[in-house]
Write an enzyme that holds these catalytic residues in place. Sequence first.
Site, short mmCIF file in Angstrom:
data_model
loop_
_atom_site.label_atom_id
_atom_site.label_comp_id
_atom_site.label_asym_id
_atom_site.label_seq_id
_atom_site.Cartn_x
_atom_site.Cartn_y
_atom_site.Cartn_z
N ARG A 236 0.84 -1.21 0.00
CA ARG A 236 0.00 0.00 0.00
C ARG A 236 0.88 1.26 0.00
NH1 ARG A 236 -2.17 1.82 4.58
NH2 ARG A 236 -2.44 -0.26 5.42
N TYR B 11 -16.31 14.89 -16.53
CA TYR B 11 -16.82 13.51 -16.47
C TYR B 11 -17.88 13.40 -15.37
CZ TYR B 11 -16.81 8.52 -15.50
OH TYR B 11 -17.20 7.23 -15.27
N ASP C 47 -7.61 17.17 -15.36
CA ASP C 47 -7.77 15.80 -15.85
C ASP C 47 -7.30 15.78 -17.31
OD1 ASP C 47 -8.76 13.42 -16.93
OD2 ASP C 47 -10.40 13.33 -15.47
N LYS D 245 -7.88 4.52 -19.81
CA LYS D 245 -8.20 4.96 -21.17
C LYS D 245 -6.96 4.84 -22.08
CE LYS D 245 -11.98 5.87 -18.99
NZ LYS D 245 -13.05 4.89 -18.93
C1 LIG Z 1 -12.09 12.19 -18.29
C2 LIG Z 1 -12.27 11.09 -17.31
N1 LIG Z 1 -11.72 11.19 -16.08
C3 LIG Z 1 -11.85 10.22 -15.17
C4 LIG Z 1 -12.56 9.07 -15.43
C5 LIG Z 1 -12.67 8.01 -14.39
O1 LIG Z 1 -11.77 7.00 -14.62
P1 LIG Z 1 -11.92 5.50 -14.06
O2 LIG Z 1 -13.09 4.89 -14.76
O3 LIG Z 1 -10.59 4.90 -14.39
O4 LIG Z 1 -12.16 5.61 -12.58
C6 LIG Z 1 -13.13 8.90 -16.69
C7 LIG Z 1 -13.88 7.67 -17.00
O5 LIG Z 1 -14.50 7.52 -18.02
C8 LIG Z 1 -13.00 9.94 -17.66
O6 LIG Z 1 -13.55 9.85 -18.87
#
Ligand SMILES: Cc1ncc(COP(=O)(O)O)c(C=O)c1O
Length: 398
Positions: free
Chosen positions: A59, A113, A186, A211
Site C-alpha cells: 500500500r 466527467y 484531468d 483509457k
Molecule cells: C475524463 C475522465 N476522467 C476520469 C474518469 C474516471 O476514470 P476510471 O473509470 O478509471 O475511474 C473517466 C472515465 O470515463 C473519464 O472519462
Amino acid sequence: MAKYKSIFTRAVHGGERGAKPDFKPVSTPIYNSVGYLYEDLKDLDDVFGNERPGYVYSRYGSPTNAALEEVLADLEEGEAALTFGSGMAAVYAALMAAGVKAGASLLSAFDVYGATYAICARLLPDWGVKTKFVEATDLRAVEKALAELKPAAIILETISNPLMKVADIPAITKLAHRAGAKVILDNTFATPVLFQPLKYGVDFCVHSTTKYIGGHGDVLGGAIVSSKANRNILHEIIKMTGGNLGPAEAWLTLRGIKTLPLRMRQHCTNAMEVAKWLQGHPQISKVNYPGLADHPQHEMAMKLFPEGLFGGMISFEIESAGKKEIFRFMESLDLILPATTLGDVYSLTLYPAMSSHRALTPEERKKGGISDGLVRLSVGIEEVGEIIGDLEQALKKI
Ligand SMILES: Cc1ncc(COP(=O)(O)O)c(C=O)c1O
C-alpha cells in the site's frame, strides 16, 4: 540438505528469497509481494521514516508501480507520479491533497466527467465543501468565480467530456494561482502526447490510465503527476486511505504505455477524418471535435497541442434523435462497440445521457448542452474507411 525438516515448513518457504541475481530483466517484472525484507532492520526503519527510498508494504509502494510512475512523470515532464486503482480514486485523492475539505470551497468546470461532477455536486457539499460550477472556456467567468469563491482548488479537463471543449489552461492556471487556488487538471483525453500540463504550472495532472494510457480496454487505473512535494502529500493520503493500483495492473499499464505515442497518432488521424465525414452527413446536426475549423476553441487547440493532433474523441448529435433512435443507431453498429469506456484500440461509442453523465439530473444535462441526441465516439486505431463504413450503415437504419 533442506534447512527445515518438516514438509509443512519447507512447502511454505521453499524456493523463496534464495536468488541473488547477477542479471537485470529487460522489462519490469510483476512484484506481487506485499512485504519487503532488508538485511538490517535499520534500513526498514529508514524506509518507513522516508529517510531512504525502498519498499515496506505494497500500500506504500511497489517496484512495478514505481516503474510506471517513473515513465508517467517522464512523459508528462513532471517531477513525480503516483498511481491509483482507478481514475476516480486519483481525482478524489487530488481533491484531498489540494486542500478541499470542510469549510473550503471548490470551483469545477461544468463540462467534466459525470462521476467528477457528482463528487463536486453531491458528495463534497455533504461534507461541508462549498462547490460552484463555471464555464471553463469563459475566462472572465472563471476569474469572477475565483474572486467570489476563493476556492482551495479548481478542477477541469484538458479536452472536456463529452463536449470536447478546450479551455485556456495556461491562463486559467495563472488566474487560479493568483487567487490562491490549486489547479487539478484531468488530462485523460489529451494524454501527454498532446499536452503536458505541468509545464504550465498545473499542480495535479490527473489521468484515468484505464483509457489511452492503458489503451487496450483490459486494465482499470489512475495516476497523478505532480511536483515531488505534492507527491509526498498524495503518498501520505494513499498510505492512509488505500485505493492503490495492483502490481499486475501496473504492469499491464506499463506495457500499454510503450505504444501510446504511436496509438495517439493513429487515433488523431482517424478522428479527424471521421469528424470531417460526420460534418458532411445530412443526418448529423452537430459535431464536436477540436480539430474542425468551426469548433469554438479550434484556435486554442492549435495553440496548445502539437500540429495536427486534436485527440481521438468526437461527440455528435443526430438530427431529431432521442433515446429510441440513438439506441437503434448504436445497436446497428457492427465494428464500433457500444461499450462504456474510451481510449482503447477499439472504436467505441457511448450514450452520455445513459452512462458517463447518468449521474446528472436531466436539467443539469440540458444546462450543460448534453442533449438526448448526443453520441460520444472514441475513434480507435482500425482502418478509418471501415470505421466510417460502419457509421454510414448504422445511420441508414434510423
Ligand atoms: C475524463 C475522465 N476522467 C476520469 C474518469 C474516471 O476514470 P476510471 O473509470 O478509471 O475511474 C473517466 C472515465 O470515463 C473519464 O472519462
